[in-house]
Design a protein around this motif. Structure first.
Motif: not given
Length: 420
Positions: A144-145, A153-154, A168-170, A203-205
């Motif tokens: 995991x990062x 985030x996440x 990633x969704x970032x 920002x949210x993912x």
């Protein structure tokens, strides 16, 4: 695209092989795997087949003349100041030529030996560095990062593989309005990796890890930091000692500031925030860092195309994973780890204000195509590098025409102010 039009594009294009392989610029910077209907329709019709077509045609004087005519036509139609081109394949010949001007003010011609900014082609180097560390056992693709960078985030769910695969969704920091304003207000001011991440992390993912593909420069900033932590030295040094050095690329490097060695062309962009084209040659590319700040030459990139696509610097198993895409746009276009696979070609494109590039390798013919332009101005919704690569490959490799799905590279263009 003119100064009166708005546009959102990913930084660094990354934009250029299929990055950029980039969907036509008008589709926007972010895109999902299921988003690209009609991509193939943008490719020019191939010429009538001949007995020499195969995967890659012999670069006879007649074929070279066809290439010259196509390049010069697109330079006129798309308003491209200049381009350097290199074509080669064993047994088929090689052809390297510069077209057009390097400086609009003086009329100085483009030259094949110029240094150039390569935008998102940088991603191929950063991901190669990360994969070398995988081979050494210094990190794992499924780490995991959060193991390497705090505050993501996440971060406990997003893996290094997700980052390299653009899954990633970032949030892409180059889509943040505050980032865009800061860059346009002071394009020569340096930015740090942490500043870039701060623009993203507020920002949210966009989605959960591995739910879909979305080209995102934030991913590469994080991978650059992972290389630094696991490699124990600054990214520029690690790349020089472990990637560009062993690959024999003497003129390829990650600048630590705005340095841009001579000789080079002047770079022209309409992304200056106003209605007119501006000269972006001396803009500081630190805002692109591990995602798109590197400098190279066409001759170095010609060598790198084969090194990267064949995995010379990596273990065979690691290279196989790199080229096994989790994201496919259609039967012919996909994205691996920091690399596009498009109609048989393997590589990447690049774009940032003033410059674009394409570096791709066709394993079937062991052929390479490299382009370096001194503009990133979109023409009729297409990146200029894409227009050139499509036209050239429709001649030299009609069974493998370069096709891209979107524009992931330079910072998006804001709406002009009312006064413009």
């Amino acid at each position: 695209m003119g100064g009166s039009r708005s546009r959102r594009r990913d930084v660094c294009t990354g934009a250029a092989l299929v990055a950029a392989l980039a969907l036509p610029a008008s589709t926007g910077a972010a895109y999902a795997v299921q988003a690209p209907p009609g991509i193939l329709a943008t490719a020019p019709a191939p010429p009538s087949p001949s007995s020499d077509d195969g995967a890659f045609r012999t670069l006879t004087p007649q074929v070279r003349a066809q290439v010259d005519a196509a390049v010069q036509r697109i330079l006129r139609e798309a308003g491209i100041p200049g381009v350097i081109m290199s074509l080669s394949a064993p047994g088929k010949g090689s052809y390297e030529r510069a077209y057009g001007v390097a400086d609009k003010a003086t009329g100085a011609p483009m030259e094949t030996g110029f240094n150039t900014r390569i935008g998102s082609e940088t991603k191929t180097f950063t991901v190669t560095a990360m994969l070398e560390l995988v081979d050494r056992g210094a990190l794992k693709l499924d780490d995991p990062i959060a193991k390497y960078v705090d505050g993501v985030p996440n971060g406990g769910k997003i893996t290094l593989r997700d980052l390299a695969d653009m899954r990633s969704g970032l949030f892409n920091y180059t889509e943040d309005d505050a980032f865009l304003k800061a860059l346009q207000d002071a394009p020569r001011r340096p930015m740090t990796p942490q500043q870039l991440l701060d623009y993203s992390f507020k920002h949210p993912v966009n989605f959960q890890p591995d739910a879909q593909f979305e080209y995102c420069n934030t991913n590469l900033i994080l991978l650059g930091l992972v290389v630094e932590k696991a490699g124990g030295q600054p990214l520029a040094d690690f790349l020089r000692e472990n990637v560009t050095g062993p690959a024999g690329l003497a003129d390829t490097f990650l600048p630590t500031g705005a340095e841009f060695p001579l000789p080079h062309a002047q770079g022209y962009t309409d992304q200056g925030g106003g209605p007119r084209e501006v000269n972006a040659t001396d803009w500081n590319p630190s805002w692109a860092w591990a995602a798109g700040a590197m400098i190279s030459t066409v001759r170095d990139l010609r060598s790198w195309a084969r090194t990267m696509a064949t995995g010379t610097l990596l273990e065979p198993r690691t290279q196989a994973q790199r080229l096994q895409p989790r994201s496919k746009f259609d039967a012919n276009i996909a994205y691996g780890m920091g690399v596009f696979l498009t109609n048989g070609w393997i590589g990447h494109n690049g774009s940032l204000p003033g410059y674009e590039s394409v570096t791709v390798y066709l394993p079937e013919a062991q052929a390479t195509l490299v382009l370096a332009l001194n503009t990133d101005n979109v023409s009729d919704g297409q990146e200029p590098s894409t227009l050139l690569a499509q036209a050239i490959t429709s001649i030299v490799s009609p069974q493998h025409v370069y096709t891209v799905p979107a524009t992931p590279a330079t910072p998006p263009k804001p709406k002009p102010s009312p006064s413009s």
